[in-house]
Design a protein around this motif. Structure first.
Motif, PDB file in Angstrom:
ATOM      1  N   VAL A  68       8.529 -59.632 -45.038  1.00  0.00           N
ATOM      2  CA  VAL A  68       8.009 -58.274 -44.492  1.00  0.00           C
ATOM      3  C   VAL A  68       6.777 -57.830 -45.363  1.00  0.00           C
ATOM      4  N   ASP A  69       6.092 -56.875 -44.674  1.00  0.00           N
ATOM      5  CA  ASP A  69       5.288 -56.080 -45.568  1.00  0.00           C
ATOM      6  C   ASP A  69       5.820 -55.466 -46.477  1.00  0.00           C
ATOM      7  N   GLN A  70       5.088 -55.778 -47.671  1.00  0.00           N
ATOM      8  CA  GLN A  70       5.780 -54.865 -49.026  1.00  0.00           C
ATOM      9  C   GLN A  70       5.312 -53.449 -49.292  1.00  0.00           C
ATOM     10  N   PHE A  71       4.127 -53.203 -48.575  1.00  0.00           N
ATOM     11  CA  PHE A  71       3.383 -51.876 -48.784  1.00  0.00           C
ATOM     12  C   PHE A  71       4.259 -50.719 -48.467  1.00  0.00           C
ATOM     13  N   PRO A  72       4.926 -50.663 -47.604  1.00  0.00           N
ATOM     14  CA  PRO A  72       5.673 -49.392 -47.176  1.00  0.00           C
ATOM     15  C   PRO A  72       6.845 -49.154 -48.229  1.00  0.00           C
ATOM     16  N   MET A  73       7.378 -50.292 -48.874  1.00  0.00           N
ATOM     17  CA  MET A  73       8.516 -50.086 -49.797  1.00  0.00           C
ATOM     18  C   MET A  73       7.902 -49.767 -51.208  1.00  0.00           C
ATOM     19  N   PHE A  74       6.590 -49.761 -51.546  1.00  0.00           N
ATOM     20  CA  PHE A  74       6.320 -49.398 -53.022  1.00  0.00           C
ATOM     21  C   PHE A  74       4.667 -48.901 -52.784  1.00  0.00           C
ATOM     22  N   ALA A  75       4.584 -47.763 -52.709  1.00  0.00           N
ATOM     23  CA  ALA A  75       3.290 -47.088 -52.481  1.00  0.00           C
ATOM     24  C   ALA A  75       1.967 -47.516 -53.436  1.00  0.00           C
ATOM     25  N   ALA A  76       2.344 -48.086 -54.537  1.00  0.00           N
ATOM     26  CA  ALA A  76       1.290 -48.426 -55.510  1.00  0.00           C
ATOM     27  C   ALA A  76       0.636 -49.669 -55.229  1.00  0.00           C
ATOM     28  N   ALA A  98      10.166 -59.308 -57.534  1.00  0.00           N
ATOM     29  CA  ALA A  98      10.160 -58.489 -58.953  1.00  0.00           C
ATOM     30  C   ALA A  98       9.245 -57.399 -59.066  1.00  0.00           C
ATOM     31  N   ALA A  99       8.063 -57.505 -58.086  1.00  0.00           N
ATOM     32  CA  ALA A  99       6.807 -56.881 -58.328  1.00  0.00           C
ATOM     33  C   ALA A  99       7.125 -55.383 -57.853  1.00  0.00           C
ATOM     34  N   ARG A 100       8.125 -55.293 -56.878  1.00  0.00           N
ATOM     35  CA  ARG A 100       8.593 -53.997 -56.529  1.00  0.00           C
ATOM     36  C   ARG A 100      10.009 -53.805 -56.830  1.00  0.00           C
ATOM     37  N   GLY A 101      10.677 -54.593 -57.641  1.00  0.00           N
ATOM     38  CA  GLY A 101      11.928 -54.570 -58.271  1.00  0.00           C
ATOM     39  C   GLY A 101      13.204 -54.988 -57.250  1.00  0.00           C
ATOM     40  N   ILE A 102      14.067 -55.884 -57.870  1.00  0.00           N
ATOM     41  CA  ILE A 102      15.268 -56.046 -57.291  1.00  0.00           C
ATOM     42  C   ILE A 102      16.422 -55.644 -57.859  1.00  0.00           C
ATOM     43  N   PRO A 103      16.857 -54.535 -57.517  1.00  0.00           N
ATOM     44  CA  PRO A 103      17.972 -53.583 -58.470  1.00  0.00           C
ATOM     45  C   PRO A 103      19.083 -54.839 -58.295  1.00  0.00           C
ATOM     46  N   LYS A 104      19.477 -55.509 -57.204  1.00  0.00           N
ATOM     47  CA  LYS A 104      20.592 -56.132 -57.130  1.00  0.00           C
ATOM     48  C   LYS A 104      20.775 -57.257 -57.995  1.00  0.00           C
ATOM     49  N   MET A 105      19.714 -57.573 -58.529  1.00  0.00           N
ATOM     50  CA  MET A 105      19.522 -58.793 -59.419  1.00  0.00           C
ATOM     51  C   MET A 105      19.223 -58.184 -60.776  1.00  0.00           C
ATOM     52  N   GLY A 106      19.424 -56.785 -61.112  1.00  0.00           N
ATOM     53  CA  GLY A 106      19.044 -56.190 -62.488  1.00  0.00           C
ATOM     54  C   GLY A 106      17.426 -56.392 -62.822  1.00  0.00           C
ATOM     55  N   VAL A 107      16.628 -56.303 -61.716  1.00  0.00           N
ATOM     56  CA  VAL A 107      15.305 -56.345 -62.107  1.00  0.00           C
ATOM     57  C   VAL A 107      14.707 -55.033 -61.634  1.00  0.00           C
ATOM     58  N   ALA A 108      14.454 -54.294 -62.428  1.00  0.00           N
ATOM     59  CA  ALA A 108      13.937 -52.802 -62.293  1.00  0.00           C
ATOM     60  C   ALA A 108      12.406 -52.690 -61.709  1.00  0.00           C
ATOM     61  N   ARG A 109      12.036 -51.863 -60.726  1.00  0.00           N
ATOM     62  CA  ARG A 109      10.800 -51.863 -60.350  1.00  0.00           C
ATOM     63  C   ARG A 109       9.754 -51.427 -61.531  1.00  0.00           C
ATOM     64  N   PRO A 110       8.572 -52.080 -61.784  1.00  0.00           N
ATOM     65  CA  PRO A 110       7.626 -51.834 -62.706  1.00  0.00           C
ATOM     66  C   PRO A 110       7.450 -50.485 -62.735  1.00  0.00           C
ATOM     67  N   ALA A 111       7.436 -49.703 -63.896  1.00  0.00           N
ATOM     68  CA  ALA A 111       7.163 -48.436 -64.122  1.00  0.00           C
ATOM     69  C   ALA A 111       5.584 -48.238 -64.495  1.00  0.00           C
ATOM     70  N   GLU A 165      13.401 -54.771 -48.586  1.00  0.00           N
ATOM     71  CA  GLU A 165      13.718 -54.179 -49.582  1.00  0.00           C
ATOM     72  C   GLU A 165      15.237 -54.442 -49.948  1.00  0.00           C
ATOM     73  N   GLY A 166      15.451 -54.717 -51.534  1.00  0.00           N
ATOM     74  CA  GLY A 166      16.664 -54.893 -51.869  1.00  0.00           C
ATOM     75  C   GLY A 166      17.138 -56.300 -52.052  1.00  0.00           C
ATOM     76  N   SER A 167      16.313 -57.223 -51.514  1.00  0.00           N
ATOM     77  CA  SER A 167      16.681 -58.580 -51.341  1.00  0.00           C
ATOM     78  C   SER A 167      15.775 -59.544 -51.971  1.00  0.00           C
ATOM     79  N   PRO A 168      16.109 -60.506 -52.065  1.00  0.00           N
ATOM     80  CA  PRO A 168      15.026 -61.695 -52.553  1.00  0.00           C
ATOM     81  C   PRO A 168      15.134 -62.758 -51.475  1.00  0.00           C
ATOM     82  N   THR A 169      15.646 -62.842 -50.510  1.00  0.00           N
ATOM     83  CA  THR A 169      15.782 -63.544 -49.297  1.00  0.00           C
ATOM     84  C   THR A 169      15.694 -63.040 -48.054  1.00  0.00           C
ATOM     85  N   GLY A 170      15.586 -63.966 -46.839  1.00  0.00           N
ATOM     86  CA  GLY A 170      15.568 -63.354 -45.579  1.00  0.00           C
ATOM     87  C   GLY A 170      14.180 -63.343 -45.045  1.00  0.00           C
TER      88      GLY A 170
END
Length: 307
Positions: free
Chosen positions: A281-289, A141-154, A273-278
């Motif tokens: 991986v490193d999350q930094f490349p997905m969300f620069a913040a 959720a900290a980088r968003g899970i659009p498929k589950m209706g959880v937006a990336r924190p703005a 990215e886009g999934s909560p399973t599997g």
């Protein structure tokens, strides 16, 4: 296992915490597992079950309530010896009113996911009670899970004030979606952990998400429709679509990251990215913040202003 022989787990009487304790006890190198729980009755029941399940009498109860900083400080003051690792597993919504304020002036959802753990780690560091690793239970959720209706924190500017506003309830209200507040709180915690890694290079600070996990009790107090979706309907249907996995799988992520130094200090590891399973991986490349050191230190400064 990087010489990890003793582990303290918060929220250890049920769900991911208890399962992690079970899996660790099945690892022959682990000699002691401290069960951090707020209820002695539930803790004793968990301890009895864990001994029966694992055949090892290596568990000890540590009474602490991460919603109550005073309880955490008392628990640390009663500790007699250092532990090698701490797993900051307790979390969830913080009760039926996530955005309501605690006596300390922070949202319930922030208190249970961040404040209590910040106090715990600070107190333990001050008394030199951690020798190796701090592991925080993050969330996709900290980088968003659009498929589950959880937006990336703005984030607007990721300033100290912005993180303070998240914590003390200025950003969210009782009408806000609890998952939006949860995502921002989990982001704050991941940034705090990365900052702590740089400020404490002699220890390993790693954030790992257990992923979308069925059967956990962290969201029992969500509004009815959200609870119905995440805990009941979701618990049945989402695994079929690869959107949730078992408690055993979620807890194994903790154990794998704890025991494998390829997961670097300061990092945040979770699903692709886009999934909560599997695979994690490193999350930094997905969300620069997440990798921004200024943002990390601002979050760290904010959380420490509130303890």
């Amino acid at each position: 296992m990087e010489n990890i022989k003793s582990v303290l787990i918060t929220g250890a009487n049920a769900g991911l915490g208890r399962e992690c304790a079970r899996q660790l006890a099945l690892t022959s190198t682990i000699e002691k597992v401290y069960l951090g729980c707020r209820s002695r009755e539930k803790a004793e029941a968990a301890l009895t079950a864990l001994v029966a399940d694992t055949g090892r009498n290596i568990f000890e109860i540590v009474l602490l309530d991460v919603m109550d900083p005073g309880s955490v400080r008392t628990a640390v003051s009663n500790m007699k010896a250092p532990v090698d690792a701490v797993i900051l597993n307790a979390g969830g919504t913080g009760g039926r009113h996530p955005t309501a304020l605690t006596p300390q002036g922070v949202m319930n959802i922030y208190a249970v996911n961040v404040q209590g753990h910040v106090v715990l780690i600070d107190e333990m560091l001050n008394r030199q009670l951690i020798t190796s690793t701090v592991l925080y239970a993050g969330s996709e959720a900290a980088r968003g899970i659009p498929k589950m209706g959880v937006a990336r924190p703005a984030l607007k500017d990721a300033s100290v004030n912005e993180f303070l506003n998240i914590a003390v309830g200025r950003t969210f209200t009782a009408k806000s979606d609890p998952m939006d507040a949860y995502a921002s709180v989990k982001l704050t915690a991941a940034l705090w952990m990365s900052s702590m890694a740089r400020k404490n290079p002699y220890l390993r600070f790693v954030t790992v998400s257990p992923g979308g996990t069925t059967g956990t009790n962290g969201f029992d107090d969500m509004p009815f429709l959200k609870k119905l979706m995440f805990k009941h309907i979701g618990g049945v249907l989402m695994p079929l679509f690869g959107m949730m996995h078992s408690v055993e799988t979620g807890a194994k992520r903790y154990v794998d990251v704890l025991t494998n130094t390829k997961f670097k200090s300061g990092g945040f590891y979770a699903s692709k990215e886009g999934s909560p399973t599997g695979k994690i991986v490193d999350q930094f490349p997905m969300f620069a913040a997440l990798a921004n050191e200024e943002f990390q230190d601002n979050a760290n400064q904010a959380v420490h202003q509130l303890v």
